[in-house]
Design a protein around this motif. Structure first.
Motif, PDB file in Angstrom:
ATOM      1  N   THR A   1      49.822  42.053  21.813  1.00 31.82           N
ATOM      2  CA  THR A   1      50.048  41.119  22.926  1.00 31.82           C
ATOM      3  C   THR A   1      50.282  39.722  22.346  1.00 31.82           C
ATOM      4  O   THR A   1      50.114  39.493  21.144  1.00 31.82           O
ATOM      5  CB  THR A   1      48.810  41.029  23.839  1.00 31.82           C
ATOM      6  OG1 THR A   1      47.755  40.410  23.093  1.00 31.82           O
ATOM      7  CG2 THR A   1      48.351  42.377  24.357  1.00 31.82           C
TER       8      THR A   1
ATOM      9  N   ASN B   1      40.104  40.305  33.083  1.00 29.08           N
ATOM     10  CA  ASN B   1      40.890  40.460  31.864  1.00 29.08           C
ATOM     11  C   ASN B   1      41.409  39.124  31.315  1.00 29.08           C
ATOM     12  O   ASN B   1      41.537  38.949  30.113  1.00 29.08           O
ATOM     13  CB  ASN B   1      42.055  41.415  32.175  1.00 29.08           C
ATOM     14  CG  ASN B   1      43.180  41.322  31.180  1.00 29.08           C
ATOM     15  OD1 ASN B   1      43.118  41.904  30.094  1.00 29.08           O
ATOM     16  ND2 ASN B   1      44.224  40.557  31.525  1.00 29.08           N
TER      17      ASN B   1
ATOM     18  N   THR C   1      50.588  32.072  36.140  1.00 26.20           N
ATOM     19  CA  THR C   1      52.036  31.845  36.109  1.00 26.20           C
ATOM     20  C   THR C   1      52.698  32.741  37.151  1.00 26.20           C
ATOM     21  O   THR C   1      52.763  33.971  36.986  1.00 26.20           O
ATOM     22  CB  THR C   1      52.594  32.148  34.695  1.00 26.20           C
ATOM     23  OG1 THR C   1      51.829  31.430  33.736  1.00 26.20           O
ATOM     24  CG2 THR C   1      54.057  31.755  34.577  1.00 26.20           C
TER      25      THR C   1
ATOM     26  N   TYR D   1      35.774  31.203  21.209  1.00 26.93           N
ATOM     27  CA  TYR D   1      36.167  32.488  21.796  1.00 26.93           C
ATOM     28  C   TYR D   1      35.040  33.516  21.611  1.00 26.93           C
ATOM     29  O   TYR D   1      34.671  34.233  22.548  1.00 26.93           O
ATOM     30  CB  TYR D   1      37.460  32.957  21.117  1.00 26.93           C
ATOM     31  CG  TYR D   1      37.992  34.293  21.568  1.00 26.93           C
ATOM     32  CD1 TYR D   1      38.762  34.401  22.722  1.00 26.93           C
ATOM     33  CD2 TYR D   1      37.748  35.449  20.815  1.00 26.93           C
ATOM     34  CE1 TYR D   1      39.274  35.639  23.119  1.00 26.93           C
ATOM     35  CE2 TYR D   1      38.254  36.681  21.213  1.00 26.93           C
ATOM     36  CZ  TYR D   1      39.019  36.772  22.356  1.00 26.93           C
ATOM     37  OH  TYR D   1      39.518  37.992  22.752  1.00 26.93           O
TER      38      TYR D   1
ATOM     39  N   LYS E   1      55.449  35.307  36.282  1.00 19.73           N
ATOM     40  CA  LYS E   1      54.975  36.520  35.590  1.00 19.73           C
ATOM     41  C   LYS E   1      54.336  37.495  36.582  1.00 19.73           C
ATOM     42  O   LYS E   1      54.512  38.705  36.482  1.00 19.73           O
ATOM     43  CB  LYS E   1      53.951  36.150  34.519  1.00 19.73           C
ATOM     44  CG  LYS E   1      54.533  35.406  33.320  1.00 19.73           C
ATOM     45  CD  LYS E   1      53.442  35.264  32.273  1.00 19.73           C
ATOM     46  CE  LYS E   1      53.936  34.527  31.046  1.00 19.73           C
ATOM     47  NZ  LYS E   1      52.875  34.417  30.035  1.00 19.73           N
TER      48      LYS E   1
END
Ligand code: NAP
Length: 244
Positions: A201, A100, A46, A166, A49
């Protein structure tokens, strides 16, 4: 076990790439590394950002960062090879790479995981960082000492119901880190994983929407581990899974 000293390590002269640098832990890592003297290469999907991270670094007096807008779900090997060429021509080397960026996907029973979601989570969390690392080896080799840090998770070490895709992506990330650490153990590139642990977060809020966020560490709280692993103080640490 790796003990992280309370560190005042400098990241002066370091060129560090951070994926997912527009939000959460990646954004804080970029701000912290820049504050410690690094030139940051901000990668994320993005642009607005990334620009906000860029502005914060410049306003704080940090060295001018570079922005690499890239959706790791659609990126090809060629994108990474071109990135390596640009890094070599602009900076001559890459001293650090913080993998990350990740997506959580939907938490659901294993037999309800949709193939397209499996594909996206593994692509972003694992495959993209694998081929980005492969393409960046020449830039990493050009540094006197380079540190590559992958981001793991508690569920990348102990599986947990409903965290299927995940968790698999993070287990595989740990395995990839160990393979690379072993292959390069006689070189000057070190490979390690950081597990940030529960951190305040957007990803954590998606996974635990009802949680009291004030009980969680902030991204700033865990930065000593990140900056230590990027600094020359962690030379010699290789193939480790480190908890913040
Ligand atoms: N927070 C925790 O409690 C926790 C615990 C254990 C492990 N982790 C790990 O820590 C790392 C950071 O997590 P976080 O909590 O800071 O997550 P976050 O706030 O959701 O940030 C994730 C970052 O990854 C970027 N990203 C996602 N998909 C991308 C794609 N396709 N291409 C490029 N960039 C992409 C996002 O970009 P956009 O903002 O543009 O979407 C964002 O900047 C992740 O690897 C996560 O698995 C976090």
């Amino acid at each position: 076990m790796v003990r992280i000293p309370s560190n005042n390590s400098s990241l002066d002269q370091k060129i560090i790439l951070i994926t997912g640098a527009g939000d959460g832990i990646g954004k804080q890592a970029a701000l912290t590394f820049a504050e410690m003297g690094a030139t940051c290469i901000l990668l994320g999907r993005t642009v607005s950002k990334l620009e906000a991270t860029y502005d914060s670094i410049v306003q704080a007096g940090g060295l001018e960062p570079a922005i690499v807008p890239l959706d790791m779900n659609g990126a090809t090997h060629k994108h990474y090879l071109d990135m390596n060429t640009t890094i070599l021509s602009e900076y001559g080397r890459l001293d650090g790479c913080l993998h990350n960026a990740s997506v959580l996907g939907n938490l659901c029973p294993f037999n309800e995981i949709k193939p397209e979601e499996w594909q996206e989570v593994l692509q972003v969390n694992l495959t993209a960082s694998a081929f980005m690392t492969q393409a960046l080896i020449p830039s990493l080799k050009a540094a006197e000492h380079a540190s590559v840090v992958f981001t793991s998770s508690g569920v990348g070490r102990q599986g947990r119901a409903f965290w299927g895709t995940y968790a698999v992506s993070k287990f595989a990330t740990e395995g990839m880190m160990q393979v690379l650490a072993d292959e390069y153990k006689n070189a000057h590139i070190r490979f390690n994983c950081i597990n940030p642990g529960a951190t305040r977060t957007a990803m954590r809020a998606k996974a635990f929407p009802a949680e009291d966020v004030t009980t969680l560490k902030t991204p700033a709280d865990i930065m000593p581990t990140y900056s230590f692993m990027m600094s020359d103080e962690s030379i010699g640490i290789n193939g480790q899974s480190i908890n913040c």
